[in-house]
Enzyme design. Sequence first.
Site, PDB file in Angstrom:
ATOM      1  N   ASP A  37      15.199  23.591  94.116  1.00  0.00           N
ATOM      2  CA  ASP A  37      14.946  22.174  94.406  1.00  0.00           C
ATOM      3  C   ASP A  37      13.626  21.739  93.793  1.00  0.00           C
ATOM      4  O   ASP A  37      12.719  22.540  93.604  1.00  0.00           O
ATOM      5  CB  ASP A  37      14.929  21.939  95.924  1.00  0.00           C
ATOM      6  CG  ASP A  37      15.278  20.507  96.300  1.00  0.00           C
ATOM      7  OD1 ASP A  37      16.404  20.262  96.761  1.00  0.00           O
ATOM      8  OD2 ASP A  37      14.416  19.618  96.119  1.00  0.00           O
ATOM      9  N   VAL A  64      15.413  19.996  87.373  1.00  0.00           N
ATOM     10  CA  VAL A  64      16.569  20.343  86.534  1.00  0.00           C
ATOM     11  C   VAL A  64      16.586  19.583  85.204  1.00  0.00           C
ATOM     12  O   VAL A  64      17.306  19.985  84.288  1.00  0.00           O
ATOM     13  CB  VAL A  64      17.908  20.112  87.280  1.00  0.00           C
ATOM     14  CG1 VAL A  64      18.029  21.017  88.496  1.00  0.00           C
ATOM     15  CG2 VAL A  64      18.103  18.638  87.673  1.00  0.00           C
ATOM     16  N   SER A 142      30.761  11.991  91.464  1.00  0.00           N
ATOM     17  CA  SER A 142      30.710  10.977  92.531  1.00  0.00           C
ATOM     18  C   SER A 142      31.904  10.061  92.342  1.00  0.00           C
ATOM     19  O   SER A 142      32.416   9.928  91.217  1.00  0.00           O
ATOM     20  CB  SER A 142      29.414  10.167  92.407  1.00  0.00           C
ATOM     21  OG  SER A 142      29.480   9.003  93.218  1.00  0.00           O
ATOM     22  N   TYR A 155      23.662   5.088  87.646  1.00  0.00           N
ATOM     23  CA  TYR A 155      24.271   6.186  88.417  1.00  0.00           C
ATOM     24  C   TYR A 155      25.742   6.347  88.036  1.00  0.00           C
ATOM     25  O   TYR A 155      26.221   7.472  87.827  1.00  0.00           O
ATOM     26  CB  TYR A 155      24.108   5.899  89.913  1.00  0.00           C
ATOM     27  CG  TYR A 155      24.549   7.002  90.841  1.00  0.00           C
ATOM     28  CD1 TYR A 155      23.704   8.075  91.132  1.00  0.00           C
ATOM     29  CD2 TYR A 155      25.797   6.958  91.461  1.00  0.00           C
ATOM     30  CE1 TYR A 155      24.094   9.075  92.007  1.00  0.00           C
ATOM     31  CE2 TYR A 155      26.193   7.953  92.336  1.00  0.00           C
ATOM     32  CZ  TYR A 155      25.346   9.014  92.609  1.00  0.00           C
ATOM     33  OH  TYR A 155      25.743  10.000  93.481  1.00  0.00           O
ATOM     34  N   THR A 187      31.010   8.379  99.967  1.00  0.00           N
ATOM     35  CA  THR A 187      29.697   8.247 100.601  1.00  0.00           C
ATOM     36  C   THR A 187      29.495   9.272 101.718  1.00  0.00           C
ATOM     37  O   THR A 187      30.320   9.399 102.622  1.00  0.00           O
ATOM     38  CB  THR A 187      29.515   6.837 101.180  1.00  0.00           C
ATOM     39  OG1 THR A 187      29.759   5.883 100.139  1.00  0.00           O
ATOM     40  CG2 THR A 187      28.111   6.650 101.724  1.00  0.00           C
ATOM     41  N   VAL A 188      28.412  10.000 101.590  1.00  0.00           N
ATOM     42  CA  VAL A 188      27.970  10.969 102.595  1.00  0.00           C
ATOM     43  C   VAL A 188      26.591  10.495 103.049  1.00  0.00           C
ATOM     44  O   VAL A 188      25.734  10.186 102.209  1.00  0.00           O
ATOM     45  CB  VAL A 188      27.872  12.387 101.983  1.00  0.00           C
ATOM     46  CG1 VAL A 188      27.375  13.384 103.015  1.00  0.00           C
ATOM     47  CG2 VAL A 188      29.209  12.816 101.392  1.00  0.00           C
ATOM     48  N   TYR A 216      36.614   2.982 103.960  1.00  0.00           N
ATOM     49  CA  TYR A 216      37.153   4.349 104.005  1.00  0.00           C
ATOM     50  C   TYR A 216      38.376   4.442 104.919  1.00  0.00           C
ATOM     51  O   TYR A 216      38.242   4.291 106.149  1.00  0.00           O
ATOM     52  CB  TYR A 216      36.047   5.337 104.459  1.00  0.00           C
ATOM     53  CG  TYR A 216      35.104   5.610 103.320  1.00  0.00           C
ATOM     54  CD1 TYR A 216      34.123   4.684 102.966  1.00  0.00           C
ATOM     55  CD2 TYR A 216      35.244   6.747 102.544  1.00  0.00           C
ATOM     56  CE1 TYR A 216      33.295   4.901 101.881  1.00  0.00           C
ATOM     57  CE2 TYR A 216      34.415   6.974 101.452  1.00  0.00           C
ATOM     58  CZ  TYR A 216      33.446   6.053 101.127  1.00  0.00           C
ATOM     59  OH  TYR A 216      32.651   6.263 100.038  1.00  0.00           O
TER      60      TYR A 216
HETATM   61  N1  LIG Z   1      25.391  11.321  99.512  1.00  0.00           N
HETATM   62  C1  LIG Z   1      26.389  10.746  98.889  1.00  0.00           C
HETATM   63  O1  LIG Z   1      26.986   9.773  99.380  1.00  0.00           O
HETATM   64  C2  LIG Z   1      26.850  11.260  97.560  1.00  0.00           C
HETATM   65  C3  LIG Z   1      28.064  10.774  97.055  1.00  0.00           C
HETATM   66  C4  LIG Z   1      28.500  11.224  95.822  1.00  0.00           C
HETATM   67  C5  LIG Z   1      27.734  12.125  95.107  1.00  0.00           C
HETATM   68  N2  LIG Z   1      26.554  12.568  95.615  1.00  0.00           N
HETATM   69  C6  LIG Z   1      25.793  13.508  94.825  1.00  0.00           C
HETATM   70  O2  LIG Z   1      25.575  14.675  95.586  1.00  0.00           O
HETATM   71  C7  LIG Z   1      24.357  15.293  95.147  1.00  0.00           C
HETATM   72  C8  LIG Z   1      23.478  15.593  96.346  1.00  0.00           C
HETATM   73  O3  LIG Z   1      23.198  14.370  96.978  1.00  0.00           O
HETATM   74  P1  LIG Z   1      22.677  14.268  98.486  1.00  0.00           P
HETATM   75  O4  LIG Z   1      23.297  13.034  99.013  1.00  0.00           O
HETATM   76  O5  LIG Z   1      22.854  15.548  99.184  1.00  0.00           O
HETATM   77  O6  LIG Z   1      21.140  13.921  98.203  1.00  0.00           O
HETATM   78  P2  LIG Z   1      19.760  14.385  98.883  1.00  0.00           P
HETATM   79  O7  LIG Z   1      18.780  13.374  98.425  1.00  0.00           O
HETATM   80  O8  LIG Z   1      19.947  14.648 100.334  1.00  0.00           O
HETATM   81  O9  LIG Z   1      19.480  15.780  98.156  1.00  0.00           O
HETATM   82  C9  LIG Z   1      19.214  15.835  96.792  1.00  0.00           C
HETATM   83  C10 LIG Z   1      18.264  16.980  96.546  1.00  0.00           C
HETATM   84  O10 LIG Z   1      18.082  17.064  95.129  1.00  0.00           O
HETATM   85  C11 LIG Z   1      16.712  17.318  94.904  1.00  0.00           C
HETATM   86  N3  LIG Z   1      16.362  16.846  93.565  1.00  0.00           N
HETATM   87  C12 LIG Z   1      16.170  15.571  93.163  1.00  0.00           C
HETATM   88  N4  LIG Z   1      15.816  15.543  91.880  1.00  0.00           N
HETATM   89  C13 LIG Z   1      15.763  16.838  91.463  1.00  0.00           C
HETATM   90  C14 LIG Z   1      15.430  17.452  90.240  1.00  0.00           C
HETATM   91  N5  LIG Z   1      15.037  16.732  89.178  1.00  0.00           N
HETATM   92  N6  LIG Z   1      15.480  18.797  90.159  1.00  0.00           N
HETATM   93  C15 LIG Z   1      15.849  19.533  91.238  1.00  0.00           C
HETATM   94  N7  LIG Z   1      16.151  19.003  92.426  1.00  0.00           N
HETATM   95  C16 LIG Z   1      16.097  17.660  92.535  1.00  0.00           C
HETATM   96  C17 LIG Z   1      15.983  16.561  95.986  1.00  0.00           C
HETATM   97  O11 LIG Z   1      14.659  17.065  96.176  1.00  0.00           O
HETATM   98  C18 LIG Z   1      16.889  16.782  97.173  1.00  0.00           C
HETATM   99  O12 LIG Z   1      16.514  17.931  97.910  1.00  0.00           O
HETATM  100  C19 LIG Z   1      23.754  14.350  94.117  1.00  0.00           C
HETATM  101  O13 LIG Z   1      24.107  14.761  92.820  1.00  0.00           O
HETATM  102  C20 LIG Z   1      24.411  13.029  94.434  1.00  0.00           C
HETATM  103  O14 LIG Z   1      24.438  12.161  93.335  1.00  0.00           O
HETATM  104  C21 LIG Z   1      26.095  12.161  96.829  1.00  0.00           C
END
Ligand SMILES: NC(=O)c1ccc[n+]([C@@H]2O[C@H](COP(=O)([O-])OP(=O)(O)OC[C@H]3O[C@@H](n4cnc5c(N)ncnc54)[C@H](O)[C@@H]3O)[C@@H](O)[C@H]2O)c1
Length: 256
Positions: A37, A64, A142, A155, A187-188, A216
């Site tokens: 992370d 990353v 997503s 996005y 959406t989560v 949903y």
């Molecule tokens: N939550 C949703 O509704 C949802 C829906 C579709 C897709 N997603 C995707 O799921 C993934 C996780 O999302 P989440 O909702 O758990 O988010 P979150 O913000 O809870 O967690 C994301 C994590 O990624 C880390 N991060 C951010 N930029 C980074 C980088 N450059 N290098 C390494 N780590 C980095 C953050 O520090 C964080 O811990 C993402 O790719 C997001 O786009 C989320």
Amino acid sequence: MDRLSDKVAIVTGGGSGIGRATALLLADEGARVAVADLSAEAAQTVAGDITKAGGDAVPVTVDVSSSGDAAAMVDQTMDAFGALHILYNNAGVDSSGDVVDGDEDDWDRCLGVNAKGTFLCSKFAAPAIESSGGGAIINQGSVAALVGVPNFAAYCAAKGAVVSLTRSMAVDLASRRIRVNCICPGTVFTPLMEPMLAARGGGDLDKGLELTIAKYPVGRLGEPEDIARVALFLASDDAAFVTGSIYTADGGMTAQ
Ligand SMILES: NC(=O)c1ccc[n+]([C@@H]2O[C@H](COP(=O)([O-])OP(=O)(O)OC[C@H]3O[C@@H](n4cnc5c(N)ncnc54)[C@H](O)[C@@H]3O)[C@@H](O)[C@H]2O)c1
């Protein structure tokens, strides 16, 4: 409990939300996990939670979108565990604005983390997975890759790139015995989505949640564990013949 015994996994963005839930679940199934992370503290906390529960994990600090960091993440994992079988390219960031008011720096940041980050981590992980006997890469897409989500232009574009890259990687990496699939969550409720949900409610988070849940068919948003279980399936030998697939996990949102 032991679907991933003897396996080593990297979960990027493993410090929060979906990545955290997946790191915990993969470890519970016997995998040794590198919790990677941008937040060193978050990575340490989740790796510590896994260790306290009797699992094996190391924290890795990584951006990353940096080539050097992505390479070092794979090296640190190989040094710690001597192998690599699973990469979950989960780290991601959101964006704001439509194509007219979207900011150029926001575009670069969003594409840099979500799309380029997936490329870079895979670039360095794939040879390590191949040398470990093969495995699986799971990319985080997503529903925003599949339908237009308002005011999320960068996005949507980034996640569309992840979907296309998944198919390309699946074709190219099959000969290295690496399967590549993509999850497209709906959406989560995680820290990533909170600002978007509040904006949708005109600054009122509860209103934004209500408006979103109405989209949903299952009548609820996703939980991080809903997505983690899909990732576990794709990481495991249960998915031995599954590659190049796009798994929508969205409570029926895009089925309408
Ligand atoms: N939550 C949703 O509704 C949802 C829906 C579709 C897709 N997603 C995707 O799921 C993934 C996780 O999302 P989440 O909702 O758990 O988010 P979150 O913000 O809870 O967690 C994301 C994590 O990624 C880390 N991060 C951010 N930029 C980074 C980088 N450059 N290098 C390494 N780590 C980095 C953050 O520090 C964080 O811990 C993402 O790719 C997001 O786009 C989320």
